[in-house]
Design a protein around this motif. Structure first.
Motif, PDB file in Angstrom:
ATOM      1  N   TYR A 164       0.948  -1.044  -0.185  1.00  9.53           N
ATOM      2  CA  TYR A 164      -0.019   0.083  -0.070  1.00  9.53           C
ATOM      3  C   TYR A 164       0.979   1.283  -0.031  1.00  9.53           C
ATOM      4  CZ  TYR A 164      -2.961   3.690   2.004  1.00  9.53           C
ATOM      5  OH  TYR A 164      -3.676   5.136   2.104  1.00  9.53           O
ATOM      6  N   LEU A 165       0.626   2.225  -1.117  1.00  8.75           N
ATOM      7  CA  LEU A 165       1.670   3.304  -1.240  1.00  8.75           C
ATOM      8  C   LEU A 165       1.169   4.673  -0.467  1.00  8.75           C
ATOM      9  CD1 LEU A 165       2.937   2.355  -4.819  1.00  8.75           C
ATOM     10  CD2 LEU A 165       4.026   1.818  -2.470  1.00  8.75           C
ATOM     11  N   GLY A 166       0.352   4.320   0.357  1.00 10.64           N
ATOM     12  CA  GLY A 166      -0.335   5.835   1.214  1.00 10.64           C
ATOM     13  C   GLY A 166       0.743   5.845   2.490  1.00 10.64           C
ATOM     14  N   TYR A 167       0.300   6.764   3.089  1.00 18.07           N
ATOM     15  CA  TYR A 167       1.016   7.071   4.442  1.00 18.07           C
ATOM     16  C   TYR A 167       0.719   5.828   5.358  1.00 18.07           C
ATOM     17  CZ  TYR A 167       0.762  11.783   3.087  1.00 18.07           C
ATOM     18  OH  TYR A 167       1.210  13.071   2.275  1.00 18.07           O
ATOM     19  N   ASP A 168       1.900   5.500   6.035  1.00 13.98           N
ATOM     20  CA  ASP A 168       1.930   4.470   6.964  1.00 13.98           C
ATOM     21  C   ASP A 168       1.712   4.861   8.504  1.00 13.98           C
ATOM     22  OD1 ASP A 168       2.380   1.685   7.509  1.00 13.98           O
ATOM     23  OD2 ASP A 168       4.492   2.009   8.181  1.00 13.98           O
ATOM     24  N   HIS A 169       1.767   4.029   9.129  1.00 16.22           N
ATOM     25  CA  HIS A 169       1.571   4.236  10.693  1.00 16.22           C
ATOM     26  C   HIS A 169       2.483   5.013  11.238  1.00 16.22           C
ATOM     27  CE1 HIS A 169       1.258   3.413  15.170  1.00 16.22           C
ATOM     28  NE2 HIS A 169       0.272   2.870  14.660  1.00 16.22           N
ATOM     29  N   PRO A 170       2.439   5.978  12.157  1.00 20.89           N
ATOM     30  CA  PRO A 170       3.363   7.187  12.458  1.00 20.89           C
ATOM     31  C   PRO A 170       4.461   6.371  13.184  1.00 20.89           C
ATOM     32  CG  PRO A 170       1.079   7.735  13.195  1.00 20.89           C
ATOM     33  CD  PRO A 170       0.964   6.180  12.530  1.00 20.89           C
ATOM     34  N   GLN A 171       4.473   5.242  13.711  1.00 22.04           N
ATOM     35  CA  GLN A 171       5.633   4.667  14.472  1.00 22.04           C
ATOM     36  C   GLN A 171       6.314   3.424  13.361  1.00 22.04           C
ATOM     37  OE1 GLN A 171       3.082   3.813  18.458  1.00 22.04           O
ATOM     38  NE2 GLN A 171       4.777   2.336  18.231  1.00 22.04           N
ATOM     39  N   GLY A 172       5.928   3.324  12.130  1.00 22.14           N
ATOM     40  CA  GLY A 172       6.689   2.882  11.271  1.00 22.14           C
ATOM     41  C   GLY A 172       5.628   1.204  10.906  1.00 22.14           C
ATOM     42  N   TYR A 173       6.091   0.816  10.107  1.00 22.47           N
ATOM     43  CA  TYR A 173       5.555  -0.363   9.178  1.00 22.47           C
ATOM     44  C   TYR A 173       5.381  -1.609  10.461  1.00 22.47           C
ATOM     45  CZ  TYR A 173       4.964  -4.317   6.062  1.00 22.47           C
ATOM     46  OH  TYR A 173       4.285  -5.373   5.046  1.00 22.47           O
ATOM     47  N   LEU A 174       3.951  -1.680  10.757  1.00 26.48           N
ATOM     48  CA  LEU A 174       3.784  -2.770  11.743  1.00 26.48           C
ATOM     49  C   LEU A 174       4.428  -4.097  11.704  1.00 26.48           C
ATOM     50  CD1 LEU A 174       2.293  -3.499  14.578  1.00 26.48           C
ATOM     51  CD2 LEU A 174       0.437  -3.898  13.233  1.00 26.48           C
ATOM     52  N   PRO A 175       4.256  -4.739  10.621  1.00 25.65           N
ATOM     53  CA  PRO A 175       5.227  -6.095  10.569  1.00 25.65           C
ATOM     54  C   PRO A 175       6.705  -5.993  10.734  1.00 25.65           C
ATOM     55  CG  PRO A 175       3.544  -5.910   8.824  1.00 25.65           C
ATOM     56  CD  PRO A 175       3.467  -4.435   9.383  1.00 25.65           C
ATOM     57  N   LEU A 176       7.339  -4.831  10.533  1.00 25.46           N
ATOM     58  CA  LEU A 176       8.670  -4.844  10.614  1.00 25.46           C
ATOM     59  C   LEU A 176       8.791  -4.543  12.282  1.00 25.46           C
ATOM     60  CD1 LEU A 176      11.644  -4.269  10.012  1.00 25.46           C
ATOM     61  CD2 LEU A 176      11.157  -1.765   9.500  1.00 25.46           C
ATOM     62  N   ARG A 177       7.968  -3.559  12.662  1.00 25.60           N
ATOM     63  CA  ARG A 177       8.049  -3.625  14.296  1.00 25.60           C
ATOM     64  C   ARG A 177       8.171  -4.816  15.029  1.00 25.60           C
ATOM     65  NH1 ARG A 177       4.036  -0.265  16.170  1.00 25.60           N
ATOM     66  NH2 ARG A 177       2.946   0.193  14.509  1.00 25.60           N
ATOM     67  N   GLN A 178       7.027  -5.716  14.542  1.00 21.41           N
ATOM     68  CA  GLN A 178       6.820  -7.071  15.181  1.00 21.41           C
ATOM     69  C   GLN A 178       8.054  -8.071  14.868  1.00 21.41           C
ATOM     70  OE1 GLN A 178       3.006  -8.028  13.354  1.00 21.41           O
ATOM     71  NE2 GLN A 178       1.813  -7.193  14.848  1.00 21.41           N
ATOM     72  N   ALA A 179       8.493  -7.827  13.448  1.00 26.54           N
ATOM     73  CA  ALA A 179       9.840  -8.530  13.208  1.00 26.54           C
ATOM     74  C   ALA A 179      11.059  -7.947  14.327  1.00 26.54           C
ATOM     75  CB  ALA A 179      10.264  -8.236  12.022  1.00 26.54           C
ATOM     76  N   LEU A 180      11.033  -6.843  14.451  1.00 28.89           N
ATOM     77  CA  LEU A 180      12.290  -6.311  15.394  1.00 28.89           C
ATOM     78  C   LEU A 180      12.086  -6.714  16.905  1.00 28.89           C
ATOM     79  CD1 LEU A 180      12.745  -2.691  14.021  1.00 28.89           C
ATOM     80  CD2 LEU A 180      14.568  -4.492  14.421  1.00 28.89           C
ATOM     81  N   VAL A 181      10.675  -7.134  17.342  1.00 28.48           N
ATOM     82  CA  VAL A 181      10.711  -7.635  18.723  1.00 28.48           C
ATOM     83  C   VAL A 181      11.277  -8.801  18.864  1.00 28.48           C
ATOM     84  CG1 VAL A 181       9.049  -8.555  20.334  1.00 28.48           C
ATOM     85  CG2 VAL A 181       8.512  -6.262  19.150  1.00 28.48           C
ATOM     86  N   ASP A 182      11.220  -9.866  17.759  1.00 28.52           N
ATOM     87  CA  ASP A 182      12.023 -11.026  17.941  1.00 28.52           C
ATOM     88  C   ASP A 182      13.460 -10.942  17.603  1.00 28.52           C
ATOM     89  OD1 ASP A 182       9.572 -12.125  18.001  1.00 28.52           O
ATOM     90  OD2 ASP A 182       8.873 -12.694  16.065  1.00 28.52           O
TER      91      ASP A 182
END
Length: 477
Positions: free
Chosen positions: A149-167
């Motif tokens: 999706y090429l619109g504006y993303d979540h203010p904190q950043g792409y959620l799947p990336l944040r979830q991957a960073l948790v692991d």
């Protein structure tokens, strides 16, 4: 940078004259402004001085420029109509504003690399192209990257990336966190910028290491902060030095690089880590931990980050892919209390409405893939090889002229030049010899230190580069 076309039928001097006239018309050289000297202009364009002289003669004949002995060549004030027209004084504007330019040494290095791409680069703090996981990321983008999706993303950043960073952070850095406590940034510098702009106020006192990469970033002075230094020895900073600074200046925040510190390569000892966190808790003092280099540890696992043993929520943790994967992805992250993340995410949205979704997807796929572990193993082996190459070359070429401590990780070698020498002359002579480095005063150290980055150069360039630097050094002694 524009260059004349040597394959064009139009003479070089005429191309140069047209280009200068166009830049004057666009207001880049306002009426009355000083043009570069003929010699400097010829060097920038890679032509003979006589060619530039012909171009300037052409412009003088049209009344566009005028020259006076001892005053140089300036854009004419009278060419632009009977009634003088006033172009904004862009020089005054560019010298104003609150955001300061880069330090002169860094601007000179950047200029030299732009003019002479063949220079052997011991200055740029990034990985060489062969160390980046280009093939792996390309494969993942072809196989798994779905149409975003090429619109504006979540203010904190792409959620799947944040979830991957948790692991990722749990597995590789022993940091427990949640996706709501992570902010995706365009690298560590944006994280630092957001902190200095949003969590601190002009006049606040902050502590940084001495020497420190932070000292090379004008963003601290641009924010009106008062910088106080914590000397770094072989085991990092002394927590008691921070206590003394806090008593004297009411330090509001401390910025640290505990593992393979930039530029010295030192590691903060376990004992000092514990004392530092106890002091931070006692004083209610936030610590900004920049953990750029831990995963480059050459021979053993690095100490855990401060964030991993922080029991009181005192540490703002900053990481990035720039030093372990690819700086061009422009992916960094911050782990902090959710209230801080929300404040900084709001500010970041005011700046750019969020990062591009495509590199975030690429980063998410990479750290979830089976490629990341082997890549980090290969990276450590290759960096260790380059470190040993540069040390061997130094001991061969100029052992009697320099001293250094052998780093156990990171990208840099911090060196002390034994004879006294003027840094600016050494840098210029090195550029003539075909090599660049960073003078130590860029990082706030005393004169006589240099930082040599071994990660950016190719392996086959390291020996010739050190030999070229040795020639430059001996030429000035």
């Amino acid at each position: 940078m524009w260059k004349p076309d040597r394959n064009s039928k139009k003479p070089l001097y005429a191309q140069i004259a047209d280009h200068v006239e166009q830049r004057i018309a666009f207001g880049e050289f306002p009426p009355g402004s000083l043009l570069p000297s003929e010699r400097k202009f010829a060097e920038l364009l890679g032509v003979n001085r006589s060619t530039v002289i012909l171009a300037f003669d052409e412009l003088r004949s049209l009344g566009i420029i005028e020259s006076r002995t001892g005053s140089g060549t300036r854009v004419s004030r009278t060419k632009w109509g009977a009634i003088p027209k006033h172009t904004p004084n862009w020089k005054r504007y560019t010298e104003g504003g609150s955001f300061l330019p880069n330090l002169p040494f860094l601007r000179r290095i950047r200029e030299a690399l732009a003019q002479h791409p063949e220079l052997i680069d011991f200055a740029s703090g990034e990985l060489s192209a062969d160390l980046a996981p280009v093939r792996e990321i390309s494969t993942l983008m072809q196989e798994k990257l779905h149409a975003p999706y090429l619109g504006y993303d979540h203010p904190q950043g792409y959620l799947p990336l944040r979830q991957a960073l948790v692991d990722f952070l749990d597995q590789y850095r022993s940091i427990p966190t949640t996706d709501s406590s992570i902010l995706i940034t365009s690298g560590s510098q944006q994280s630092l910028y957001l902190i200095t702009q949003c969590l601190l106020s002009p006049g606040d006192a902050v502590a940084i290491e001495d020497p420190s990469y932070c000292y090379s970033l004008p963003m601290f002075q641009s924010a009106g902060l008062r910088l106080f230094r914590l000397p770094v020895d072989a085991n990092g900073i002394q927590p008691e030095d921070l206590r003394d600074l806090h008593k004297q200046h009411r330090i509001k925040m401390v910025f640290l690089n505990p593992n393979f510190q930039n530029p010295t390569g030192t590691v903060l000892s376990d004992e000092r880590r514990k004392s530092l966190l106890e002091l931070s808790s006692e004083l209610g003092l936030p610590i900004v931990e920049d953990d750029a280099f831990s995963l480059t540890a050459f021979e053993s696992s690095p100490p855990p980050p401060l964030k991993a043993i922080d029991q009181h929520g005192s540490v703002l943790y900053i990481g990035s892919f720039s030093k372990i994967a690819a700086s061009g992805l422009r992916i960094g992250w911050m782990v902090a209390p959710n209230s801080v993340i929300q404040r900084l995410a709001d500010a970041r949205m005011q700046m750019d409405f969020g990062l591009s979704i495509i590199p975030q997807q690429a980063a998410e796929q990479f750290i979830r893939s089976d490629y990341v572990g082997p890549h980090l193993d290969r990276l450590r082996v290759e960096l260790l090889f380059k470190r040993d190459l540069i040390i061997e070359a130094m001991q061969r070429e100029w052992k009697e002229l320099v001293s250094f401590a052998v780093p156990r990780g990171g990208l840099h070698l911090w060196c002390k030049i034994k004879p006294e020498i003027q840094e600016s002359k050494l840098l210029e002579e090195s550029i003539k010899q075909g090599v660049v480095f960073v003078p130590g005063t860029v990082y706030g150290s005393d004169s006589g230190y240099i930082r040599m980055t071994f990660a950016r150069t190719r392996s086959d360039e390291i020996g010739p580069g050190i030999a070229a630097f040795a020639r430059a050094l001996r030429a000035l002694l």
